[in-house]
Write a protein that holds these residues in place. Structure first.
Motif, PDB file in Angstrom:
ATOM      1  N   THR A 195       0.840  -1.204   0.000  1.00 37.73           N
ATOM      2  CA  THR A 195       0.000   0.000   0.000  1.00 37.73           C
ATOM      3  C   THR A 195       0.871   1.249   0.000  1.00 37.73           C
ATOM      4  OG1 THR A 195      -1.604  -1.208   1.293  1.00 37.73           O
ATOM      5  CG2 THR A 195      -1.878   1.165   1.228  1.00 37.73           C
ATOM      6  N   GLU A 199       1.059   4.135  -2.872  1.00 33.46           N
ATOM      7  CA  GLU A 199       0.752   5.542  -2.564  1.00 33.46           C
ATOM      8  C   GLU A 199       1.889   6.449  -3.007  1.00 33.46           C
ATOM      9  OE1 GLU A 199      -0.135   5.385   1.591  1.00 33.46           O
ATOM     10  OE2 GLU A 199      -2.260   4.940   1.216  1.00 33.46           O
ATOM     11  N   LYS A 393      -4.803  -0.947  -4.814  1.00 33.69           N
ATOM     12  CA  LYS A 393      -4.662  -0.531  -3.416  1.00 33.69           C
ATOM     13  C   LYS A 393      -5.983  -0.706  -2.665  1.00 33.69           C
ATOM     14  CE  LYS A 393      -4.654   3.611  -1.311  1.00 33.69           C
ATOM     15  NZ  LYS A 393      -4.374   5.029  -1.118  1.00 33.69           N
ATOM     16  N   GLN A 397      -6.720  -3.002   0.598  1.00 37.06           N
ATOM     17  CA  GLN A 397      -7.334  -2.466   1.810  1.00 37.06           C
ATOM     18  C   GLN A 397      -8.541  -3.307   2.229  1.00 37.06           C
ATOM     19  OE1 GLN A 397      -5.706   1.021   1.255  1.00 37.06           O
ATOM     20  NE2 GLN A 397      -5.038   0.178   3.203  1.00 37.06           N
TER      21      GLN A 397
END
Ligand SMILES: Nc1nc2c(ncn2[C@@H]2O[C@H](COP(=O)(O)OP(=O)(O)O)[C@@H](O)[C@H]2O)c(=O)[nH]1
Ligand SMILES: [Mg+2]
Length: 446
Positions: A195, A199, A393, A397
């Motif tokens: 993740t 990002e 992503k 999550q």
């Protein structure tokens, strides 16, 4: 023969050479017909005469044959490097079409290269963006991507996701409450790491987007501070109307200009003030929205006049732009100073004169763009790529919640979605429509 395609690959206009490309099963046969040559050796630059179907000489040109699968498209390709200009290449193309080939669609050569496994989508997109690139730094980034940098990232992310999936398979053998903490922790760590990486890449890609598309720089300020004069001076010609009547510029004007090794999109805006006139008001609204779209703002003030309420408004606008690069500049330094500079101290203002010189400003812009271009961070170069990693992503999550609850089937469902999304960067899963859309944006002959 209709599967054999042809196009002029070079830009139209006067140039020393032009290139006509033919790809497909019929390419070699056409080369024989156009050149009247019996023997055509692969990868050999034949200097040869070229003829129309009526045997009229078109040109003396270089002809190169790449035999399948050792060519860009993976098919037989023949390229003619003929004399430039508007006529010769078109005659070669017309001749090829008279022999039955069809005109290629934009991006069709690249699409065939993709379908024949010669390049993946990240490489195809790098080619298309390289053609558009607006800076040397962008060209470097794209060249690395052409060598497969993004493809490697996709592979590594995919493998990391598959490893986490494999771990969860091991856990299925345990009862829910007995899942060993260390296995659980190492999966969570792995997912957090992914993740974080995603990002960072998305952030860097947004920040560096201007390297490819051209950074957008908007000049803002109250009326009459010299915004249009500065745009003209940066462009070295009178593009915008300059006058000492406030409210002269009523619409935004965008022009390209080179700063160092970057081509930027410079935007002149209508002066921002409380206007009554309807058209001026619309212009001001456009100024405000060009601020939103810009990567960099130049807030301009008039050093020859007293700092007033309208300047104050510009300052509060600048204060509201926390996320954006903002350069504060005081113009008309060739005139007597009447401006209270202490009001701008905290922005380290640059002194310029649209009439006499503004090197500090161009230097500052150049340094800024250079610094954004530095470093070899991975970059996503199309909205499609950004969309795919963002969805990856999100799926990661979503997988974490069922993992923590011991619902391993849901966990593996979301993780498989993540695998599918990340893989789609190099190979789309619902292909035809995406491919048509993507390659349709390419240049003709590419
Ligand atoms: N002396 C001097 N006059 C300037 C300078 N920049 C602009 N001006 C003058 O200021 C007036 C307004 O300029 P303009 O570019 O139309 O301002 P804008 O409304 O901000 O676009 C014009 O009369 C320009 O000639 C400068 O650097 N020095
Ligand atoms: Mg103006």
């Amino acid at each position: 023969m209709h599967k054999t395609i042809a196009a002029i690959a070079t830009a139209h206009g006067v140039s020393s050479i032009s290139i006509v490309r033919i790809s497909g099963d019929g390419a070699l046969q056409i080369a024989h017909k156009i050149s009247h040559k019996q023997e055509i050796i692969p990868r050999y630059a034949h200097l040869t005469s070229l003829y129309t179907p009526e045997n009229i000489l078109i040109d003396r040109a270089i002809m190169i044959y790449f035999s399948a699968p050792h060519s860009f498209t993976g098919e037989d390709i023949v390229e003619f490097q003929c004399h430039g200009g508007m006529v010769v290449a078109q005659e070669i193309l017309d001749t090829a079409m008279a022999y039955g080939v069809r005109l290629a669609e934009p991006g069709e050569f690249s699409k065939r290269a993709f379908l024949n496994g010669k390049i993946d989508l990240t490489e195809a997109e790098a080619i298309s963006k390289l053609i558009e690139a607006k800076s040397v730094d962008a060209a470097k980034i794209l060249a690395r991507q052409l060598k497969g940098e993004l493809k490697i990232f996709v592979e590594e992310t995919r493998e990391a996701l598959l490893r986490s999936l494999a771990y969860s398979e091991v856990m299925i053998d345990y009862a829910e409450e007995d899942i060993p903490d260390d296995i659980m922790q190492s999966i969570l760590d792995q997912l957090d790491q992914l993740t974080y990486q995603i990002e960072r890449i998305v952030d860097a890609s947004h920040r560096r987007k201007g390297l490819i598309e051209g950074f957008k720089v908007a000049i803002i300020g109250k009326p009459n501070v010299g915004k249009s004069s500065l745009l003209n001076a940066l462009l070295s010609y009178d593009r915008a109307i300059v006058s000492d009547i406030a409210g002269t510029t009523r619409d935004t004007i965008e022009e390209q200009v080179r700063i160092g090794s970057h081509i930027i999109r410079l935007v002149d805006t209508a002066g921002i003030r409380d206007a009554r006139d309807g058209i001026e008001k619309i212009g001001i609204e456009r100024s405000l929205s060009s601020i939103e779209e810009a990567d960099v703002i130049i807030a301009l003030f008039d050093g020859s006049r007293i700092f007033d309420e309208e300047d104050e408004k510009i300052i509060s606008l600048v204060d509201g732009l926390k996320e954006k690069e903002c350069i504060v500049a005081v113009n008309k330094t060739d005139l007597e100073h009447r401006f209270d500079r202490s009001r701008l101290d905290r922005y380290a203002p640059i002194e310029v004169s649209a009439k006499k010189g503004f090197v500090h400003l161009t230097q500052k812009l150049e340094n800024l763009f250079d610094s954004i271009g530095q470093g070899d961070e991975l970059m996503l170069v199309t909205a499609r790529q950004i969309d795919a990693v963002t969805k990856t992503k999100l799926s990661i999550q979503e997988a974490k919640v069922p993992l923590l609850n011991g619902e391993l089937e849901f966990f593996s469902y979301h993780l498989q979605e993540a695998v599918k999304m990340i893989s789609s960067i190099s190979k789309p899963y619902d292909s035809e429509e995406i491919l048509d859309k993507m390659f349709g944006e390419f240049c003709l002959g590419k």
